[in-house]
Scaffold this active site. Sequence first.
Site, mmCIF file in Angstrom:
data_model
loop_
_atom_site.group_PDB
_atom_site.id
_atom_site.type_symbol
_atom_site.label_atom_id
_atom_site.label_comp_id
_atom_site.label_asym_id
_atom_site.label_seq_id
_atom_site.Cartn_x
_atom_site.Cartn_y
_atom_site.Cartn_z
ATOM 1 N N ASP A 19 0.801 -1.234 0.000
ATOM 2 C CA ASP A 19 0.000 0.000 0.000
ATOM 3 C C ASP A 19 0.827 1.275 0.000
ATOM 4 O O ASP A 19 0.271 2.371 -0.170
ATOM 5 C CB ASP A 19 -0.956 0.002 1.199
ATOM 6 C CG ASP A 19 -2.065 -1.021 1.036
ATOM 7 O OD1 ASP A 19 -2.499 -1.227 -0.115
ATOM 8 O OD2 ASP A 19 -2.487 -1.624 2.034
ATOM 9 N N ASP A 22 -5.852 -4.822 -6.608
ATOM 10 C CA ASP A 22 -5.607 -3.454 -6.136
ATOM 11 C C ASP A 22 -4.147 -3.038 -6.314
ATOM 12 O O ASP A 22 -3.824 -1.872 -6.513
ATOM 13 C CB ASP A 22 -5.942 -3.312 -4.643
ATOM 14 C CG ASP A 22 -7.108 -4.147 -4.174
ATOM 15 O OD1 ASP A 22 -7.339 -5.221 -4.749
ATOM 16 O OD2 ASP A 22 -7.772 -3.752 -3.210
HETATM 17 N N1 GLY Z 1 -7.158 -1.769 -1.521
HETATM 18 C C1 GLY Z 1 -8.209 -2.203 -0.698
HETATM 19 C C2 GLY Z 1 -9.566 -1.930 -1.210
HETATM 20 O O1 GLY Z 1 -9.780 -1.575 -2.352
HETATM 21 O O2 GLY Z 1 -10.478 -2.075 -0.436
#
Ligand code: GLY
Length: 403
Positions: free
Chosen positions: A115, A173
């Site tokens: 992240d 993601d």
């Molecule tokens: N990256 C986590 C989500 O989209 O919830």
Amino acid sequence: MLRKYFWGLLLLLYIPIGQIQAESLLSLIDHNLNFAIKQDSLMAITMLNHPGRLPQTIDKQGNLVTCSPSWWVSGFFSGSLWYLYEYSKDNQLKSYAETFTQRVASQQYTTDTHDVGFIINCSFGNGYRITGNSAYKKVLENAAHSLSTRFNPVVGCIRSWNGTKWEYPVIIDNMMNLELMFNATHLSGDKRYEQIAISHANKTLENQFRPNGSCFHLVSYDTITGRAIAHKTVQGYSDSSSWARGQAWALYAYTMCYRKTGNSKYLDQAEKVASFILNNPHLPKDKIPYWDFDDPAIPHTYRDASAGAVMCSAFIELSQYVPKKASKEYLHVAAMQIRTLSSPVFRAQLGSNGDFILMHSVGSLPGHTEVDVPLSYADYYYIEALLRYRKLLLGEPLFPHKR
Ligand code: GLY
């Protein structure tokens, strides 16, 4: 009598209908950007009383929930403020943006999650793009280095999470984090970041998509052979379903990868995802998706404004790379999404909704967390979409420097 109105009538006939519609969309966009400035300013004033924290969502009582800089959403609020400063040139917004960007600085050294890309690129990335502040450039390079430590050359991907039951989990993601890597190569001249991004995008393209253009949420890899060994979901309805925000990340990220590389296979993939979304019988008429395209409870289930906002921003960019017919369709859908998200159904009133802009997003329905709530990233991508569409209406390039 007729003579009196002659010039007015002539003018009306002269202005094409499309232009009238474009002008009203432009004023709707400006109206909502000005609303966003007021709402985010209220949020900034509140957050100054929460040192070291960033806005996340609201709880069941409607109270603001904040997060630490290490939570994946921490960079979105300052990103929104940078966008609003870019729009308004208001120095108060710039000062807020600097303050909340600084709050996530520690994350440039984060190596225990993917992240770092979301966190640092949305905050420092936008800050650097807009101000050219050289201190921000160094943070971006450090963050890309941190992210690069999560790349395994046998697998060919950046690892998403640590400490899970999967051998080498990669979630869709994660594609969004590649923008930081492309930017880092541009800033530092170090090709390794871009090579990692390309490897990750290629491997994901091979393993994370179904023939109909939709994607799995999570793929786990064997670290000895590099082969995909599990196709799962964490935030979707089921392993075989199409979690809406996952489709949105894929649409956005492959469009971005095409911008960064010019490789047409990324453009093809983005168009396949677009086709899956737009031809899906469960996509509502107002174009804001349910939280998962395959929830059997549709239409008696939740919408996800965050997925709608990410898709909207992505469709606007994708419209610039495809032939006229597809371009028109993507822009038509994006305009509908902007109108829907800007309506009282989704857009909050000033000072309500914990000072977030949009209502009705879903973080994780299976996890029973953040269901039907505001989320800082829904606001970020909504503001981004407003600015992108505005640029098109004004005839300005979306990416003047192709980055
Ligand atoms: N990256 C986590 C989500 O989209 O919830």
